[in-house]
Design an enzyme around this catalytic site. Structure first.
Site, short mmCIF file in Angstrom:
data_model
loop_
_atom_site.label_atom_id
_atom_site.label_comp_id
_atom_site.label_asym_id
_atom_site.label_seq_id
_atom_site.Cartn_x
_atom_site.Cartn_y
_atom_site.Cartn_z
N ASP A 95 -7.98 4.97 0.94
CA ASP A 95 -6.96 4.88 -0.14
C ASP A 95 -6.38 6.27 -0.53
O ASP A 95 -6.73 7.17 -0.86
CB ASP A 95 -8.10 4.61 -1.22
CG ASP A 95 -7.00 4.55 -2.47
OD1 ASP A 95 -5.92 4.34 -2.67
OD2 ASP A 95 -7.85 4.61 -3.87
N ASP B 227 0.40 4.68 -1.07
CA ASP B 227 -0.66 4.28 -1.41
C ASP B 227 -1.25 3.24 -0.53
O ASP B 227 -0.98 2.01 -0.71
CB ASP B 227 -0.59 3.94 -3.20
CG ASP B 227 -2.20 3.43 -3.47
OD1 ASP B 227 -3.16 3.70 -2.76
OD2 ASP B 227 -2.17 3.07 -4.69
#
Ligand SMILES: *[C@@H]1O[C@H](CO)[C@@H](O)[C@H](O)[C@H]1NC(C)=O
Ligand SMILES: *[C@@H]1O[C@H](CO)[C@@H](O)[C@H](O)[C@H]1NC(C)=O
Ligand SMILES: *[C@@H]1O[C@H](CO)[C@@H](O)[C@H](O)[C@H]1NC(C)=O
Ligand SMILES: *[C@@H]1O[C@H](CO)[C@@H](O)[C@H](O)[C@H]1NC(C)=O
Length: 410
Positions: A112, A296
């Site tokens: 992440d 992201d």
């Protein structure tokens, strides 16, 4: 003109691979491949709600009600024993294996780039919060050491969170081991993590400034490992409907075409934040527009300024905002134009089919868009729908971080 010392150094290093080279690689470079989450079932509105909560934005009323209804349906299904027939819908489609401790315990985690904690289900997670996840057990690791007095907590909006205690242990990704890496062992996890049986935790790849361990913040695995790598870079080669790869310490020339276009990153708030230069829809002319966003890998959709999103769906017949789904939906058989995102000198073309995220109904008639509005998040979120369309370099060179974008065979 942006100087490109890294690119130059890499070209030399790569040219030297396999032959006697004056450049001595350090521990080097490696690749890790994602694995599929076999239980994954795409649900666009749930992805949107999750992302809004992750960034502390409010979830629109209709969408919030929809999510509450889903939770109620789940509980009803469970108490009537029909859970099997009503498969859970999971958030993370692809996970990446890492090893923690001595001997190594393998867990599959979500890489992440929008957060900076390495947290895992653990032997300290309450049994009723675990539903098949692999857990890290520090007692079974010779190298585990508790960080006394340290704790962590990640909150996704106000609804869900995970928190716990901290150990230091050896953590291996690919073939690089970081000794004394902070491993955040969960003592509480929210229901959405419990439901996702294959997802054992998160592996934060944003900047260490976002790490939530207190009283003393910890470095990410990458910040430790960078010293061992030939270059302080990692790259994401994510794929449409298949597992992709992450490379560390190397920019692999066989994974992209043409040249890499770099854009400066503002890491002052801990994110991989950069400026977009504009966009175009299908074959229409490019519209210059400046807006900030973050890269992201931990977000599935792409959230862009409302006006940009509106412009896109104007070109999709039958597209409309659905109050109850919280975003744009369209007939699943609609023909979707490409969406082109301007990043520095690069134009990243996202194929229309990537923007058809998933049906929202069992009949497969109405589909949820992979591009949605960033509403009150405060910046755009360039998630997997967009990242899959490019080869992306996350260059963490101290003092001048930057993102590189190149096209690749899709
Ligand atoms: C790590 O793996 C890569 C290939 O994936 C290899 O080139 C490199 O030499 C390995 N490094 C070590 C220390 O084993
Ligand atoms: C680059 O990627 C190709 C294709 O995935 C792979 O075969 C090759 O070993 C990689 N090279 C390096 C230097 O990692
Ligand atoms: C984006 O551009 C604005 C205005 O030029 C600038 O203030 C800001 O720092 C830039 N953001 C990034 C992430 O480079
Ligand atoms: C856009 O251009 C491509 C290539 O020139 C063409 O194949 C496609 O049909 C065009 N799309 C539209 C909507 O005009």
């Amino acid at each position: 003109m942006v100087p490109q010392p890294i690119t130059f150094a890499l070209t030399v290093a790569l040219a030297g691979f396999g032959s006697a080279s004056p450049i001595q690689p350090k521990v080097g470079t490696f690749t890790v491949s994602q694995v599929s989450n076999v239980n994954f079932k795409a649900h666009g509105p749930a992805q949107l709600a999750k992302t809004l909560l992750k960034y502390g934005a409010s979830v629109p009323d209709g969408l919030a009600q929809n999510m509450a209804n889903r939770d109620a349906a789940r509980i009803a299904a469970r108490s009537s024993g029909s859970a099997q027939a009503n498969p859970e819908q999971h958030d993370i489609q692809y996970l990446t294996p890492i090893q923690i401790g001595t001997p190594p315990q393998t867990v599959n985690v979500d890489f992440d780039s929008g957060s900076s904690d390495l947290w895992v289900f653990s032997s300290e997670t309450p049994a009723d919060s675990i539903k098949g996840q692999a857990v890290y057990d520090p007692k079974k690791s010779k190298t585990a050491e508790e960080v006394k007095g340290a704790s962590w907590e990640i909150t996704y909006g106000d609804k869900s969170s995970s928190s716990g205690v901290v150990y230091r242990d050896a953590v291996t990704v690919g073939n690089i081991t970081v000794k004394g890496q902070a491993v955040e062992a969960a003592t509480t996890v929210s229901a959405q993590f419990t439901r996702d049986a294959n997802n054992d935790g998160l592996f934060g790849l944003a900047f260490s400034a976002l790490n939530t361990v207190h009283p003393k913040q910890e470095l990410t695995w990458f910040d430790h490992a960078a010293k061992e790598l030939d270059h302080p870079v990692w790259t994401a080669d994510l794929k449409y409907h298949k597992a992709g790869t992450y490379d560390f310490g190397v920019i692999n020339k066989s994974k992209y075409a043409g040249k890499i276009s770099y854009i400066d990153v503002d890491s002052s708030n801990g994110f991989w934040m950069f400026n977009m230069s504009g966009y175009s829809v299908g074959n229409s002319t490019f519209k210059p527009a400046q807006f900030q966003g973050i890269a992201d890998t931990g977000t599935t959709l792409a959230l862009l300024p409302a006006q940009v999103v509106k412009d896109y769906y104007k070109a999709v017949s039958g597209a409309k905002i659905d109050y109850f789904q919280g975003g744009y939906v369209f007939p699943c058989n609609a023909k979707l134009p490409n969406f082109v995102l301007g990043v520095g000198q690069a134009k990243v073309s996202i194929p229309g089919k990537y923007v058809n995220y998933a049906p929202i109904d069992v009949a497969g008639k109405t589909c949820f868009g992979g591009i949605q509005s960033d509403d009150d998040v405060g910046f755009s979120i360039i998630g997997d729908v967009a990242l899959k369309a490019a080869f992306v370099v996350f260059d963490a060179t101290a003092g001048k971080p930057r993102l590189g974008w190149a096209s690749k065979q899709l």
